[in-house]
Scaffold this motif. Structure first.
Motif, PDB file in Angstrom:
ATOM      1  N   SER A   1    -108.158 138.433 -38.635  1.00 41.65           N
ATOM      2  CA  SER A   1    -107.237 137.362 -39.006  1.00 41.65           C
ATOM      3  C   SER A   1    -107.946 136.019 -38.942  1.00 41.65           C
ATOM      4  CB  SER A   1    -106.040 137.347 -38.046  1.00 41.65           C
ATOM      5  OG  SER A   1    -105.244 136.196 -38.223  1.00 41.65           O
ATOM      6  N   ASP A   2    -107.538 135.097 -39.794  1.00 38.24           N
ATOM      7  CA  ASP A   2    -108.099 133.748 -39.737  1.00 38.24           C
ATOM      8  C   ASP A   2    -107.939 133.137 -38.356  1.00 38.24           C
ATOM      9  OD1 ASP A   2    -108.946 133.491 -42.460  1.00 38.24           O
ATOM     10  OD2 ASP A   2    -106.874 133.134 -43.059  1.00 38.24           O
ATOM     11  N   VAL A   3    -106.789 133.339 -37.738  1.00 38.48           N
ATOM     12  CA  VAL A   3    -106.527 132.698 -36.451  1.00 38.48           C
ATOM     13  C   VAL A   3    -107.515 133.157 -35.386  1.00 38.48           C
ATOM     14  CG1 VAL A   3    -104.869 134.389 -35.529  1.00 38.48           C
ATOM     15  CG2 VAL A   3    -104.654 131.976 -34.904  1.00 38.48           C
ATOM     16  N   CYS A   4    -108.022 134.370 -35.503  1.00 40.05           N
ATOM     17  CA  CYS A   4    -108.990 134.885 -34.533  1.00 40.05           C
ATOM     18  C   CYS A   4    -110.307 134.122 -34.586  1.00 40.05           C
ATOM     19  CB  CYS A   4    -109.267 136.363 -34.779  1.00 40.05           C
ATOM     20  SG  CYS A   4    -107.855 137.462 -34.539  1.00 40.05           S
ATOM     21  N   VAL A   5    -110.635 133.579 -35.766  1.00 34.60           N
ATOM     22  CA  VAL A   5    -111.955 132.968 -35.938  1.00 34.60           C
ATOM     23  C   VAL A   5    -111.913 131.453 -36.068  1.00 34.60           C
ATOM     24  CG1 VAL A   5    -112.163 132.968 -38.469  1.00 34.60           C
ATOM     25  CG2 VAL A   5    -114.172 133.492 -37.057  1.00 34.60           C
TER      26      VAL A   5
ATOM     27  N   ILE B   1    -123.344 142.437 -37.087  1.00 29.97           N
ATOM     28  CA  ILE B   1    -121.926 142.062 -37.094  1.00 29.97           C
ATOM     29  C   ILE B   1    -121.326 141.919 -35.705  1.00 29.97           C
ATOM     30  CG2 ILE B   1    -119.622 142.842 -37.767  1.00 29.97           C
ATOM     31  CD1 ILE B   1    -120.926 144.291 -40.131  1.00 29.97           C
ATOM     32  N   ALA B   2    -120.586 140.829 -35.524  1.00 28.63           N
ATOM     33  CA  ALA B   2    -119.674 140.694 -34.393  1.00 28.63           C
ATOM     34  C   ALA B   2    -118.263 140.798 -34.952  1.00 28.63           C
ATOM     35  CB  ALA B   2    -119.868 139.358 -33.683  1.00 28.63           C
ATOM     36  N   LEU B   3    -117.454 141.621 -34.355  1.00 28.49           N
ATOM     37  CA  LEU B   3    -116.086 141.838 -34.814  1.00 28.49           C
ATOM     38  C   LEU B   3    -115.116 141.138 -33.869  1.00 28.49           C
ATOM     39  CD1 LEU B   3    -113.860 143.282 -36.453  1.00 28.49           C
ATOM     40  CD2 LEU B   3    -114.258 145.305 -35.027  1.00 28.49           C
ATOM     41  N   LEU B   4    -114.343 140.200 -34.413  1.00 24.15           N
ATOM     42  CA  LEU B   4    -113.319 139.515 -33.624  1.00 24.15           C
ATOM     43  C   LEU B   4    -111.960 140.107 -33.967  1.00 24.15           C
ATOM     44  CD1 LEU B   4    -114.302 135.718 -33.641  1.00 24.15           C
ATOM     45  CD2 LEU B   4    -114.897 137.516 -32.008  1.00 24.15           C
ATOM     46  N   SER B   5    -111.319 140.713 -32.961  1.00 25.17           N
ATOM     47  CA  SER B   5    -110.035 141.379 -33.143  1.00 25.17           C
ATOM     48  C   SER B   5    -108.928 140.613 -32.433  1.00 25.17           C
ATOM     49  CB  SER B   5    -110.106 142.813 -32.595  1.00 25.17           C
ATOM     50  OG  SER B   5    -111.046 143.580 -33.324  1.00 25.17           O
TER      51      SER B   5
ATOM     52  N   TRP C   1    -105.175 136.825 -30.753  1.00 24.72           N
ATOM     53  CA  TRP C   1    -104.618 136.143 -31.928  1.00 24.72           C
ATOM     54  C   TRP C   1    -104.415 134.646 -31.680  1.00 24.72           C
ATOM     55  CZ3 TRP C   1    -104.819 139.737 -35.612  1.00 24.72           C
ATOM     56  CH2 TRP C   1    -104.560 141.080 -35.288  1.00 24.72           C
ATOM     57  N   THR C   2    -105.300 134.019 -30.907  1.00 28.52           N
ATOM     58  CA  THR C   2    -105.150 132.589 -30.623  1.00 28.52           C
ATOM     59  C   THR C   2    -106.459 131.854 -30.885  1.00 28.52           C
ATOM     60  OG1 THR C   2    -105.804 132.751 -28.289  1.00 28.52           O
ATOM     61  CG2 THR C   2    -103.462 133.077 -28.807  1.00 28.52           C
ATOM     62  N   TYR C   3    -106.351 130.544 -31.129  1.00 27.10           N
ATOM     63  CA  TYR C   3    -107.529 129.707 -31.324  1.00 27.10           C
ATOM     64  C   TYR C   3    -108.388 129.715 -30.060  1.00 27.10           C
ATOM     65  CZ  TYR C   3    -105.353 127.561 -35.496  1.00 27.10           C
ATOM     66  OH  TYR C   3    -104.796 127.340 -36.721  1.00 27.10           O
ATOM     67  N   ALA C   4    -107.741 129.491 -28.914  1.00 26.87           N
ATOM     68  CA  ALA C   4    -108.469 129.443 -27.642  1.00 26.87           C
ATOM     69  C   ALA C   4    -109.157 130.772 -27.356  1.00 26.87           C
ATOM     70  CB  ALA C   4    -107.520 129.075 -26.509  1.00 26.87           C
ATOM     71  N   GLY C   5    -108.454 131.856 -27.643  1.00 23.95           N
ATOM     72  CA  GLY C   5    -109.041 133.177 -27.430  1.00 23.95           C
ATOM     73  C   GLY C   5    -110.244 133.411 -28.324  1.00 23.95           C
ATOM     74  N   GLY C   6    -110.161 132.925 -29.558  1.00 15.20           N
ATOM     75  CA  GLY C   6    -111.269 133.063 -30.487  1.00 15.20           C
ATOM     76  C   GLY C   6    -112.486 132.271 -30.049  1.00 15.20           C
ATOM     77  N   GLN C   7    -112.263 131.061 -29.543  1.00 17.86           N
ATOM     78  CA  GLN C   7    -113.372 130.229 -29.085  1.00 17.86           C
ATOM     79  C   GLN C   7    -114.083 130.881 -27.900  1.00 17.86           C
ATOM     80  OE1 GLN C   7    -112.388 126.136 -28.253  1.00 17.86           O
ATOM     81  NE2 GLN C   7    -114.413 125.675 -27.444  1.00 17.86           N
TER      82      GLN C   7
ATOM     83  N   LEU D   1     -94.050 132.479 -31.169  1.00 16.71           N
ATOM     84  CA  LEU D   1     -94.056 131.373 -32.133  1.00 16.71           C
ATOM     85  C   LEU D   1     -95.256 130.468 -31.884  1.00 16.71           C
ATOM     86  CD1 LEU D   1     -90.269 130.427 -32.371  1.00 16.71           C
ATOM     87  CD2 LEU D   1     -91.692 131.387 -34.187  1.00 16.71           C
ATOM     88  N   ASP D   2     -96.301 131.019 -31.255  1.00 15.44           N
ATOM     89  CA  ASP D   2     -97.442 130.190 -30.880  1.00 15.44           C
ATOM     90  C   ASP D   2     -98.530 130.124 -31.937  1.00 15.44           C
ATOM     91  OD1 ASP D   2     -98.510 132.699 -30.709  1.00 15.44           O
ATOM     92  OD2 ASP D   2     -99.199 132.524 -28.629  1.00 15.44           O
ATOM     93  N   ALA D   3     -98.239 130.634 -33.137  1.00 14.93           N
ATOM     94  CA  ALA D   3     -99.207 130.569 -34.235  1.00 14.93           C
ATOM     95  C   ALA D   3     -98.489 130.104 -35.497  1.00 14.93           C
ATOM     96  CB  ALA D   3     -99.851 131.939 -34.463  1.00 14.93           C
ATOM     97  N   PRO D   4     -99.180 129.358 -36.360  1.00 13.79           N
ATOM     98  CA  PRO D   4     -98.550 128.869 -37.590  1.00 13.79           C
ATOM     99  C   PRO D   4     -97.971 129.984 -38.446  1.00 13.79           C
ATOM    100  CG  PRO D   4    -100.619 127.734 -37.216  1.00 13.79           C
ATOM    101  CD  PRO D   4    -100.553 128.831 -36.201  1.00 13.79           C
ATOM    102  N   TYR D   5     -98.633 131.147 -38.465  1.00 16.95           N
ATOM    103  CA  TYR D   5     -98.126 132.251 -39.268  1.00 16.95           C
ATOM    104  C   TYR D   5     -96.717 132.642 -38.836  1.00 16.95           C
ATOM    105  CZ  TYR D   5     -97.645 136.756 -41.555  1.00 16.95           C
ATOM    106  OH  TYR D   5     -97.170 137.786 -42.319  1.00 16.95           O
ATOM    107  N   TYR D   6     -96.522 132.808 -37.542  1.00 20.87           N
ATOM    108  CA  TYR D   6     -95.208 133.200 -37.031  1.00 20.87           C
ATOM    109  C   TYR D   6     -94.154 132.141 -37.346  1.00 20.87           C
ATOM    110  CZ  TYR D   6     -97.545 136.855 -34.284  1.00 20.87           C
ATOM    111  OH  TYR D   6     -98.267 137.946 -33.879  1.00 20.87           O
TER     112      TYR D   6
END
Length: 349
Positions: free
Chosen positions: A252-256, A180-184, A226-232, A63-68
């Motif tokens: 996913s938006d959350v990744c970026v 391209i950089a791919l954020l997964s 799949w987290t903001y911190a992970g994306g940063q 439940l750590d993301a708004p989507y969930y």
């Protein structure tokens, strides 16, 4: 790089026929299903049987993301609007905890189990335990190994959404080479893999159609969990190793969304275009409306998926058994041209 690109692009031609077929399925099944206004939570669903007292269990990977959070809310409100009891369990981002959480719902005697698996293989045995207990399992949002025992999978059309975003990006770049950089999300995730395939397929097909050749270089793939911190953190590392990146494509938006901080800190918001294969998160839509560097995203509506999953459970309770193994909400690309239509600042997601 050539090896990485070959590995990524090789399955794309095989998926072309599948993508075409699934797009047709979507239009038939959920022509308006993916827009925020297409269905509200708490919707009453037709049922010949009295649903009062029945239990719907939902197990989320986290439940750590708004989507969930939005998906859980949709399932809860739709369940309770139809007179049923809602029971939920949180895997807290840990596979072992999600297995235990599912087992707890089974022990509590739910009448249907809605499962969003963190891992496609680890949750297979849980579905078999539920089946032995006479509890139908519905896989939602994500995917599971076909060896699992489940009624159907309900999710957005990740391949078609990715294709739409990729095609848009290729048109935006024209003859300019895409570095391209791919954020997964995380390695091996089947939904993320499908979105990535859709993105790359959309880019390559559009370039081949308009240019006659493929004009891109995927310089790296980084995982965000799949987290903001992970994306940063992922984006910080990408910019150090590959300062020439001019486009970030993401599953996913959350990744970026977290990665934007790293891009801004490096002073590169004008140099890097962001292209997301999902989810239509409100923060992403606002960026699309207000900037030129967040180019597009694609709709993955937790409200609609939640409603559809409860509806499928009710149909099963009423005796339906002829479910297809997968059903999709309709693909939808969000760009500056239509972003205002889908932006809801009060939405959970």
């Amino acid at each position: 790089m050539k090896t990485l690109l070959k590995k990524m692009v090789k399955p794309l031609l095989m998926l072309a026929i599948v993508a075409s077929a699934t797009s047709c399925i979507d239009k038939d099944k959920n022509a308006a299903g993916s827009t925020p206004d297409a269905a509200s939570t708490g919707e009453k669903i037709e049922s010949a049987k009295d649903l009062k007292g029945l239990k719907i269990g939902y197990c989320t990977p986290s439940l750590d993301a708004p989507y969930y959070q939005a998906l859980l809310t949709s399932i809860k409100e739709t369940t309770e609007a139809n007179g049923m009891e809602f029971l939920s369990a949180d895997g807290q981002g840990d596979i072992s905890k999600q297995i235990a959480a599912c087992e707890d719902l089974i022990t509590k005697g739910v009448d249907a189990l809605l499962l969003n698996p963190k891992d496609p293989d680890a949750l297979v045995e849980v579905t078999k335990v539920a089946n032995k207990a006479g509890i139908p399992v519905f896989i939602i949002d994500s995917s599971i190994n076909p060896a699992a025992e489940f009624v159907t999978t309900i999710q957005s059309n990740n391949l078609a959404n990715g294709e739409l975003a990729g095609e848009w990006a290729a048109k935006k770049f024209g003859t300019k080479k895409m570095t391209i950089a791919l954020l997964s999300g995380n390695a091996g995730n089947p939904v993320g893999r499908t979105r990535k395939q859709g993105l790359l397929q959309g880019i390559t097909e559009e370039q081949l159609r308009t240019l006659g050749y493929i004009n891109l270089n995927v310089v790296t793939q980084a995982y965000t969990d799949w987290t903001y911190a992970g994306g940063q953190k992922a984006m910080e590392d990408v910019l150090v190793a590959h300062p020439d990146v001019n486009v970030v494509i993401t599953e996913s938006d959350v990744c970026v969304l977290g990665a934007i901080k790293a891009i801004a800190k490096a002073g590169k918001t004008k140099d890097i275009l962001i292209v997301a294969g999902a989810d239509g998160q409100k923060e992403a839509i606002k960026y699309i409306m207000d900037t030129d560097w967040y180019g597009c995203t694609a709709m993955n509506s937790p409200v609609q998926i939640g409603k559809n999953s409860v509806e499928a459970a009710i149909q099963y309770i009423n005796g339906k058994r002829d479910f297809s193994k997968i059903s999709f909400t309709a693909p939808l690309l969000i760009t500056k041209e239509n972003a205002a239509k889908y932006y809801n600042p009060k939405a959970l997601f």
